[in-house]
Scaffold this motif. Structure first.
Motif, PDB file in Angstrom:
ATOM      1  N   PRO A   1       0.780  -1.072   0.065  1.00 25.03           N
ATOM      2  CA  PRO A   1      -0.078  -0.064  -0.105  1.00 25.03           C
ATOM      3  C   PRO A   1       0.809   1.350   0.096  1.00 25.03           C
ATOM      4  CG  PRO A   1      -0.158  -1.079   2.256  1.00 25.03           C
ATOM      5  CD  PRO A   1       0.405  -2.008   1.133  1.00 25.03           C
ATOM      6  N   LEU A   2       2.185   1.199   0.734  1.00 23.09           N
ATOM      7  CA  LEU A   2       2.877   2.495   0.676  1.00 23.09           C
ATOM      8  C   LEU A   2       3.346   2.814  -0.809  1.00 23.09           C
ATOM      9  CD1 LEU A   2       4.284   4.651   2.582  1.00 23.09           C
ATOM     10  CD2 LEU A   2       6.431   3.084   2.512  1.00 23.09           C
ATOM     11  N   ALA A   3       3.708   1.805  -1.322  1.00 20.43           N
ATOM     12  CA  ALA A   3       4.390   1.817  -2.721  1.00 20.43           C
ATOM     13  C   ALA A   3       3.398   2.451  -3.396  1.00 20.43           C
ATOM     14  CB  ALA A   3       4.745   0.667  -3.128  1.00 20.43           C
ATOM     15  N   ILE A   4       1.921   1.987  -3.252  1.00 20.24           N
ATOM     16  CA  ILE A   4       0.918   2.390  -4.227  1.00 20.24           C
ATOM     17  C   ILE A   4       0.239   3.893  -3.941  1.00 20.24           C
ATOM     18  CG2 ILE A   4      -1.634   1.986  -4.786  1.00 20.24           C
ATOM     19  CD1 ILE A   4      -1.065  -0.823  -4.448  1.00 20.24           C
ATOM     20  N   ILE A   5       0.597   4.196  -2.831  1.00 24.23           N
ATOM     21  CA  ILE A   5       0.336   5.720  -2.319  1.00 24.23           C
ATOM     22  C   ILE A   5       1.251   6.541  -2.986  1.00 24.23           C
ATOM     23  CG2 ILE A   5       0.195   7.336  -0.389  1.00 24.23           C
ATOM     24  CD1 ILE A   5      -1.153   5.073   1.160  1.00 24.23           C
ATOM     25  N   ALA A   6       2.548   5.869  -2.775  1.00 25.89           N
ATOM     26  CA  ALA A   6       3.711   7.000  -3.182  1.00 25.89           C
ATOM     27  C   ALA A   6       3.608   6.949  -4.971  1.00 25.89           C
ATOM     28  CB  ALA A   6       5.088   6.167  -3.036  1.00 25.89           C
ATOM     29  N   GLY A   7       3.319   5.691  -5.465  1.00 23.66           N
ATOM     30  CA  GLY A   7       3.070   5.865  -6.994  1.00 23.66           C
ATOM     31  C   GLY A   7       1.898   6.966  -7.269  1.00 23.66           C
ATOM     32  N   THR A   8       0.894   6.640  -6.524  1.00 24.14           N
ATOM     33  CA  THR A   8      -0.233   7.564  -6.816  1.00 24.14           C
ATOM     34  C   THR A   8       0.207   8.861  -6.814  1.00 24.14           C
ATOM     35  OG1 THR A   8      -1.730   6.036  -5.796  1.00 24.14           O
ATOM     36  CG2 THR A   8      -2.655   8.188  -6.303  1.00 24.14           C
ATOM     37  N   LEU A   9       0.806   9.266  -5.924  1.00 27.53           N
ATOM     38  CA  LEU A   9       1.214  10.826  -5.604  1.00 27.53           C
ATOM     39  C   LEU A   9       2.193  11.251  -6.970  1.00 27.53           C
ATOM     40  CD1 LEU A   9       1.798  11.270  -1.920  1.00 27.53           C
ATOM     41  CD2 LEU A   9       0.024  12.251  -3.227  1.00 27.53           C
ATOM     42  N   ARG A  10       3.043  10.205  -7.341  1.00 19.66           N
ATOM     43  CA  ARG A  10       3.966  10.791  -8.317  1.00 19.66           C
ATOM     44  C   ARG A  10       3.451  10.557  -9.791  1.00 19.66           C
ATOM     45  NH1 ARG A  10       7.737   6.367  -6.698  1.00 19.66           N
ATOM     46  NH2 ARG A  10       8.561   6.836  -4.898  1.00 19.66           N
ATOM     47  N   GLY A  11       2.498   9.277  -9.969  1.00 22.94           N
ATOM     48  CA  GLY A  11       2.049   9.153 -11.261  1.00 22.94           C
ATOM     49  C   GLY A  11       0.990   9.877 -11.798  1.00 22.94           C
ATOM     50  N   SER A  12       0.225  10.662 -10.705  1.00 24.83           N
ATOM     51  CA  SER A  12      -1.063  11.087 -11.240  1.00 24.83           C
ATOM     52  C   SER A  12      -0.563  12.405 -11.732  1.00 24.83           C
ATOM     53  CB  SER A  12      -2.041  11.154  -9.888  1.00 24.83           C
ATOM     54  OG  SER A  12      -1.200  12.152  -8.839  1.00 24.83           O
ATOM     55  N   VAL A  13       0.573  13.050 -11.695  1.00 28.82           N
ATOM     56  CA  VAL A  13       0.713  14.490 -12.059  1.00 28.82           C
ATOM     57  C   VAL A  13       0.542  14.693 -13.472  1.00 28.82           C
ATOM     58  CG1 VAL A  13       2.344  16.195 -11.950  1.00 28.82           C
ATOM     59  CG2 VAL A  13       2.484  14.609 -10.249  1.00 28.82           C
ATOM     60  N   PRO A  14       1.003  13.751 -14.420  1.00 28.34           N
ATOM     61  CA  PRO A  14       0.650  13.748 -15.756  1.00 28.34           C
ATOM     62  C   PRO A  14      -0.592  13.715 -16.239  1.00 28.34           C
ATOM     63  CG  PRO A  14       2.147  11.902 -15.362  1.00 28.34           C
ATOM     64  CD  PRO A  14       2.083  12.779 -14.146  1.00 28.34           C
ATOM     65  N   PHE A  15      -1.422  12.718 -15.618  1.00 28.38           N
ATOM     66  CA  PHE A  15      -2.764  12.618 -15.775  1.00 28.38           C
ATOM     67  C   PHE A  15      -3.376  13.971 -15.534  1.00 28.38           C
ATOM     68  CE2 PHE A  15      -2.038   7.859 -14.850  1.00 28.38           C
ATOM     69  CZ  PHE A  15      -2.462   7.626 -16.271  1.00 28.38           C
ATOM     70  N   LEU A  16      -3.180  14.591 -14.258  1.00 29.24           N
ATOM     71  CA  LEU A  16      -3.668  15.841 -13.924  1.00 29.24           C
ATOM     72  C   LEU A  16      -3.756  16.897 -14.897  1.00 29.24           C
ATOM     73  CD1 LEU A  16      -5.291  17.057 -11.637  1.00 29.24           C
ATOM     74  CD2 LEU A  16      -3.134  17.492 -10.522  1.00 29.24           C
ATOM     75  N   PHE A  17      -2.748  17.208 -15.232  1.00 35.75           N
ATOM     76  CA  PHE A  17      -2.257  18.158 -16.166  1.00 35.75           C
ATOM     77  C   PHE A  17      -2.814  17.912 -17.544  1.00 35.75           C
ATOM     78  CE2 PHE A  17       0.940  19.653 -13.204  1.00 35.75           C
ATOM     79  CZ  PHE A  17       0.678  21.203 -13.330  1.00 35.75           C
ATOM     80  N   VAL A  18      -2.596  16.610 -18.074  1.00 36.06           N
ATOM     81  CA  VAL A  18      -3.310  16.459 -19.351  1.00 36.06           C
ATOM     82  C   VAL A  18      -4.915  16.373 -19.339  1.00 36.06           C
ATOM     83  CG1 VAL A  18      -3.430  14.831 -21.301  1.00 36.06           C
ATOM     84  CG2 VAL A  18      -1.374  15.101 -19.998  1.00 36.06           C
ATOM     85  N   SER A  19      -5.490  15.971 -18.267  1.00 37.32           N
ATOM     86  CA  SER A  19      -6.896  15.850 -18.194  1.00 37.32           C
ATOM     87  C   SER A  19      -7.608  17.306 -18.077  1.00 37.32           C
ATOM     88  CB  SER A  19      -7.485  14.815 -16.898  1.00 37.32           C
ATOM     89  OG  SER A  19      -7.088  15.537 -15.651  1.00 37.32           O
ATOM     90  N   LEU A  20      -6.840  18.091 -17.466  1.00 40.65           N
ATOM     91  CA  LEU A  20      -7.316  19.386 -17.167  1.00 40.65           C
ATOM     92  C   LEU A  20      -7.339  20.168 -18.462  1.00 40.65           C
ATOM     93  CD1 LEU A  20      -5.780  20.641 -13.675  1.00 40.65           C
ATOM     94  CD2 LEU A  20      -8.268  20.135 -14.311  1.00 40.65           C
TER      95      LEU A  20
END
Lengths: 309, 364
Positions: free
Chosen positions: A12-31
């Motif tokens: 779960p820790l790796a998933i949380i860390a991965g979420t915080l890191r991996g969501s940045v491109p998704f966030l900008f592109v989806s906005l």
């Protein structure tokens, strides 16, 4: 191995860390895609924009030593591709989806062409902010170091919501997207509003690319994007064209992307490649569940996907 | 000049003009990158069509492109923009290897094994794209996005199979499946290095043209593509048409995968994912979704792909140059679509009035 000390808590820790890191491109592109689609056009080509952003950010950061200059350049490179898309997709009888496919090929080709010399050298990365001053566990510390771009994106989401709801320009964009004929009757230039929305959306997508090459995974190669630019289109549908929900959806997708590597880190790698496909499967499932042939989706801009006269 | 000829001339001149414009833009791009554009043009021409030996390379590249283009061109007649060619091709190749190894293991003679491989590839690719069609028809899921996502899922499946269940332990550097025995491979056309995939591609394009233009099935599909509501009112089974056309398109891309496996690689591995899928999308769009035109465009694009190596060697341009060129061609062809009926040369002249025009009676 970083997770040994934590045992299975490492997953779960790796998933949380991965979420915080991996969501940045998704966030900008989806906005960016959200802004574009609100004006009534689809930009499938953001995948190419993302790659172009990643390449130009890395190259400029390497050449000048300033990663922030790289981020700005990535946005400008995105705007350049957005100009092409905005102009071409508004010609009569030209399909915006087809232009998007062409822009994927052109944008990624251009990025690979210009980025060839920058695959080897390593460029200065963006600084990270640590949220883990209170802990001594090194794994937790590295997991909780987040990108300033993430914070920027989190700030832009509600701002964009305010922009659509309460600002005059936001109203213009929504009017053009929902009923172009009415907007035309009001004397608004549909071409200009759509062009501005597409170019601004591509600026954001370019910055999303910068977060790939300057934060996570933090290098430039031809395989750096794994389709985030395409998934953003589905993500915006899932988020019902609402910028704040784009933020939540990006976190979800970032998390899905982190499952494969997290499982591998604790030694479960029999299905590594299939777990890596989970963001795509998730996207598809979400679209199957949320779309329906009987009604149009709430929040969908009225003129989206309709041919231009 | 009659109106019919004028419209035919328009249909020929505009795509050629688009290609010429793309060549000019590409030349400018090469000049900016420090290469001599005319040298680049000449190199592409020489590598693609300059000699019999290089033309054979072009033909080898063109065969999978012809087949994979049909995966976009056929559904386009129904108004669907499907770009899942890459996924259908990859799965077709994987299924062909599985089929070939199984049937070969049973000791079937070579023609039986080859037929089995072709059928397995077509079935896998066909079902894969039929899923996209079903999602479109029953759930109104955008077919372009779903087919793109399915590409990534198919590639993940390929990676999973060649790294896991189907892995040949002796393939260390590049994980691959067990190879198809040499005797079951597709042979070459007599007197050349070109394999029988070219024949399959040409036949498939011809059949697709016949199916769309000359049969009731094709007529029904074109009607539904023109106006779906009218087609429903006329009692056409739109759902069945969607599934059938998507299956056929996917089957062609699956066959392309089988050809790549059974004639070129001999086994399934990462090399299957060689962008013939996206190349096929480009071919279909340039050919305006006409299967006969697609076979010609595939030759042209095959030539461009075949010249990738020489651009790298003699002009110092990176291999992505070919991709930039493809992108420019695609963009300029899309722009040219907006020119139909807008260029004065091709406009039908208004019927001549009986009385002499006013201009002759201008007072002095």
């Amino acid at each position: 191995m970083a997770t040994e000390a934590l045992g299975l808590w490492g997953v779960p820790l790796a998933i949380i860390a991965g979420t915080l890191r991996g969501s940045v491109p998704f966030l900008f592109v989806s906005l960016g895609e959200c802004l574009t689609e609100k004006s009534g056009k689809i930009n499938l080509g953001l995948e190419g924009t993302l790659l172009m952003g990643a390449m130009s950010a890395y190259a400029v950061s390497y050449l000048t030593g300033s990663p922030w200059l790289g981020v700005i350049t990535a946005g400008i490179a995105g705007m350049f591709l957005g100009l092409i898309h905005g102009w071409l997709s508004q010609q009569p009888r030209v399909n915006d989806v087809a232009v998007g496919i062409a822009m994927i090929i052109f944008g990624s080709g251009l990025a690979f062409f210009l980025g060839k010399p920058f695959i080897q050298p390593s460029a200065p990365q963006l600084p990270t902010l640590s949220l883990a001053g209170w802990t001594q566990i090194p794994q937790l510390e590295s997991a909780l170091s987040i990108s300033p771009l993430f914070i920027l994106g989190v700030a832009i989401a509600p701002l964009m919501q305010w922009f659509f709801r309460s600002s005059r320009w936001g109203l213009l964009v929504r009017a053009v997207g929902d009923s172009p004929d009415a907007a035309k009757a009001m004397g608004i230039s549909i071409f200009k509003v759509r062009m501005a929305s597409i170019v601004a959306g591509s600026f954001l997508a370019g910055i999303g690319g910068a977060s790939l090459s300057l934060f996570y995974p933090g290098s430039w190669s031809e395989r750096i994007s794994s389709g985030q630019g395409l998934m953003a289109v589905a993500l915006v549908i899932f988020a019902r064209w609402n910028p704040v929900q784009c933020l939540y959806a990006s976190l979800l997708f970032g998390g899905a992307q982190a499952i494969g590597p997290a499982m591998q880190s604790v030694g479960i790698d029999a299905y590594y490649y299939l777990f890596n496909a989970s963001p795509y499967i998730l996207t598809l499932l979400i679209m199957v569940i949320t779309c329906s042939p009987k009604r149009t989706l709430t929040g969908a801009p009225g003129s989206l996907g309709q041919a231009q006269e | 000049m009659s109106d019919r000829w004028r419209s035919l001339l328009e249909k020929i001149c505009i795509p050629i003009g688009a290609l010429v414009a793309a060549l000019v833009l590409f030349g400018l791009f090469c000049a900016l990158a420090g290469a001599n554009p005319f040298g680049v043009y000449y190199s592409i021409y020489r590598a693609a069509f300059g000699s019999w030996s290089s033309f054979q390379n072009t033909l080898i590249q063109a065969s999978p492109l012809m087949l994979s283009a049909l995966c976009t061109a056929l559904p386009a007649r129904l108004g669907l923009v499907i770009i899942g060619n890459e996924g259908a091709l990859v799965l077709g190749g994987l299924a062909a290897v599985a089929g070939g190894l199984t049937l070969g293991g049973w000791g079937l003679p070579t023609p039986g094994v080859q037929l089995g491989m072709a059928l397995a590839g077509m079935l896998a690719g066909g079902i894969w794209i039929a899923i996209v069609g079903a999602l479109r028809h029953y759930r109104a899921v955008n077919e372009t996005i779903s087919s793109l996502l399915m590409n990534y899922i198919a590639i993940a499946l390929l990676n999973h199979m060649v790294n896991g269940p189907m892995k040949d332990p002796s393939s260390l550097n590049k994980p691959s499946t067990y190879p198809i025995p040499e005797m079951h491979m597709l042979g070459n056309l007599p007197g050349s290095r070109v394999h029988y995939g070219l024949v399959l591609g040409l036949v498939a394009c011809g059949l697709a043209y016949f199916l769309i233009q000359r049969t009731t099935f094709g007529f029904a599909a074109r009607t539904a593509g023109g106006n779906i509501r009218a087609a429903r009112v006329a009692g056409l089974p739109v759902g069945k048409l969607t599934l059938a056309i998507c299956f056929l398109g996917g089957a062609c891309a699956g066959l392309a995968g089988m050809v790549e496996v059974a004639a070129v690689h001999g086994r399934a591995n990462e090399s299957l994912n060689a962008n013939y899928g996206y190349g096929g999308v480009l071919v279909a769009f340039i050919a305006r979704h006409n299967p006969i035109a697609a076979s010609l465009v595939a030759l042209l694009l095959g030539g461009i792909l075949a010249s990738g190596g020489i651009l790298q060697r003699s002009h110092g341009l990176p291999d992505a140059t070919v991709m930039v060129f493809q992108g420019l061609v695609f963009l300029s062809v899309l722009y040219s679509d907006s020119l139909y009926g807008r260029l004065p040369i091709f406009k039908a002249r208004p019927a001549r009035p009986a009385s002499p025009p006013m201009a002759t009676a201008t007072p002095v």
